[in-house]
Design an enzyme around this catalytic site. Sequence first.
Site, PDB file in Angstrom:
ATOM      1  N   ALA A 257       1.827  -4.558 -11.190  1.00 58.13           N
ATOM      2  CA  ALA A 257       3.221  -5.329 -11.736  1.00 58.13           C
ATOM      3  C   ALA A 257       3.147  -6.867 -11.445  1.00 58.13           C
ATOM      4  O   ALA A 257       3.575  -7.530 -12.090  1.00 58.13           O
ATOM      5  CB  ALA A 257       4.419  -4.746 -11.451  1.00 58.13           C
TER       6      ALA A 257
ATOM      7  N   HIS B 189      -3.938  -5.729 -12.280  1.00 53.51           N
ATOM      8  CA  HIS B 189      -3.925  -4.636 -11.423  1.00 53.51           C
ATOM      9  C   HIS B 189      -2.761  -3.964 -10.902  1.00 53.51           C
ATOM     10  O   HIS B 189      -2.621  -3.089 -10.020  1.00 53.51           O
ATOM     11  CB  HIS B 189      -4.751  -5.274  -9.902  1.00 53.51           C
ATOM     12  CG  HIS B 189      -3.800  -6.119  -9.172  1.00 53.51           C
ATOM     13  ND1 HIS B 189      -3.000  -6.910  -9.708  1.00 53.51           N
ATOM     14  CD2 HIS B 189      -3.606  -5.936  -7.839  1.00 53.51           C
ATOM     15  CE1 HIS B 189      -2.219  -7.499  -8.661  1.00 53.51           C
ATOM     16  NE2 HIS B 189      -2.447  -7.002  -7.389  1.00 53.51           N
TER      17      HIS B 189
ATOM     18  N   HIS C 255       0.777  -1.226   0.125  1.00 52.96           N
ATOM     19  CA  HIS C 255      -0.090  -0.067  -0.179  1.00 52.96           C
ATOM     20  C   HIS C 255       1.091   1.146  -0.096  1.00 52.96           C
ATOM     21  O   HIS C 255       1.936   1.319   0.641  1.00 52.96           O
ATOM     22  CB  HIS C 255      -0.958  -0.033   1.363  1.00 52.96           C
ATOM     23  CG  HIS C 255      -1.923  -1.185   1.126  1.00 52.96           C
ATOM     24  ND1 HIS C 255      -2.657  -1.309   2.354  1.00 52.96           N
ATOM     25  CD2 HIS C 255      -2.377  -1.991   0.246  1.00 52.96           C
ATOM     26  CE1 HIS C 255      -3.639  -2.384   1.908  1.00 52.96           C
ATOM     27  NE2 HIS C 255      -3.370  -2.748   0.717  1.00 52.96           N
ATOM     28  N   PHE C 256       0.371   2.217  -0.752  1.00 46.72           N
ATOM     29  CA  PHE C 256       1.241   3.433  -0.891  1.00 46.72           C
ATOM     30  C   PHE C 256       0.408   4.800  -1.093  1.00 46.72           C
ATOM     31  O   PHE C 256      -0.668   4.669  -1.590  1.00 46.72           O
ATOM     32  CB  PHE C 256       2.208   3.171  -1.843  1.00 46.72           C
ATOM     33  CG  PHE C 256       1.671   3.166  -3.289  1.00 46.72           C
ATOM     34  CD1 PHE C 256       1.159   4.341  -3.972  1.00 46.72           C
ATOM     35  CD2 PHE C 256       1.592   1.799  -3.883  1.00 46.72           C
ATOM     36  CE1 PHE C 256       0.712   4.200  -5.417  1.00 46.72           C
ATOM     37  CE2 PHE C 256       1.069   1.591  -5.082  1.00 46.72           C
ATOM     38  CZ  PHE C 256       0.355   2.614  -5.775  1.00 46.72           C
TER      39      PHE C 256
END
Length: 392
Positions: free
Chosen positions: A322, A320, A155-156
């Site tokens: 990489a 969604h 998450h980022f």
Amino acid sequence: MTVTKLGPKLLSWATEIDETTIAQANETARMPFIFPHVALMPDAHSGKGAAVGTVIPTKGAVIPAAVGVDIGCGMSSIETRFTAADIQGHDLAVLRAAIEQAIPLSPGNYNDAIERDHTRAHVAELEGRADRDGVDLSHSPKWREQLGSLGGGNHFIELCLDERDHVWLFLHSGSRGVGNKIAQRHIKIAQQLCKRWWIDLPNPELAYIVEGTHEFTRYIKDLNWAQKFAALNRDDMLNRFAAVFADWLGVDDHGEVDRITSHHNYTRMENHFGRGVWLTRKGAVDAHAGVRSMIPGSMGTHSYVVEGKGCVPALHSAPHGAGRRMSRTEAKKRFTADDLAARMEGIEYRAGEEWVDEIPDAYKPIDEIMVAAEPLVTVLHELRQLMNVKGT
């Protein structure tokens, strides 16, 4: 690329895929209620419950573990009217520090109090939904304080520029601890029901709940609540990010031009091949024709704003992100904080050993994923990172 048939009911758009992922996806595809087939996205890799990057259409049943424990995880973004010239000379380290003050990061870190008007409104909406649908949240007494918090792992929060040098606010998160609790409850119920009905499963994580039962109705209501929580959680963080961004620039508002949100871990009823199915996208986005979504690259790489092409065999879905090439444990064995610093050169980020498992080398190259996704989506914007914030 052309689609590859990897089993009687398994189609794949992946150009880089291992045998473990194929075996896991075929195991899911052999479940008796799959219709018409399982679709593997270009970023597919093995996962818990089901392979990540799997689109699973089911008739008359849903597999809670296939949806996963981060119900409603996804992306949200704001396109602003500001450009690279407008932010030139402003210190990105100051912005990052302000974001870290405004938004709780990492698992277990929540808000101390519900202080913002938009947070109160979101909490009221979720309380109303829970009351209306009888959603039991006694397992998560702090769910209100979780709203507007990031979590950890991949998450980022990012500040980005697109190919026109327009500024974007960009983030990735899900339904936090409350969503995890809801998922774990129904995964356990599904396993108990299958055991009670003497159903011989190839894998206990493929335990399912049958449509028409009380347990199914309860699961769908709880699932929908968690998916709404995830969307509002991202919206709440975007509002905080936007306020901090405006303060950082010294302007009255954040200059919002557009806002996009999309889940990539969720289930809903859709129509495919002429029949209504429960479609589970586990690590995949809605790519119906004209539907916009976001496909992020790994830390330090590019991300994409896309529009679906409505590819029928792919079940109107797209990748969604990489997709991992190696586990977090393996990444920490192979790479160091100095390696991560080299990959993140020129990007403001939280440096340290805690984030080595998120190094770009641990993921598939996003540009290769997007080439494979060409039949599925049209790229609207390509984003490059200026600043990255992660929890541990």
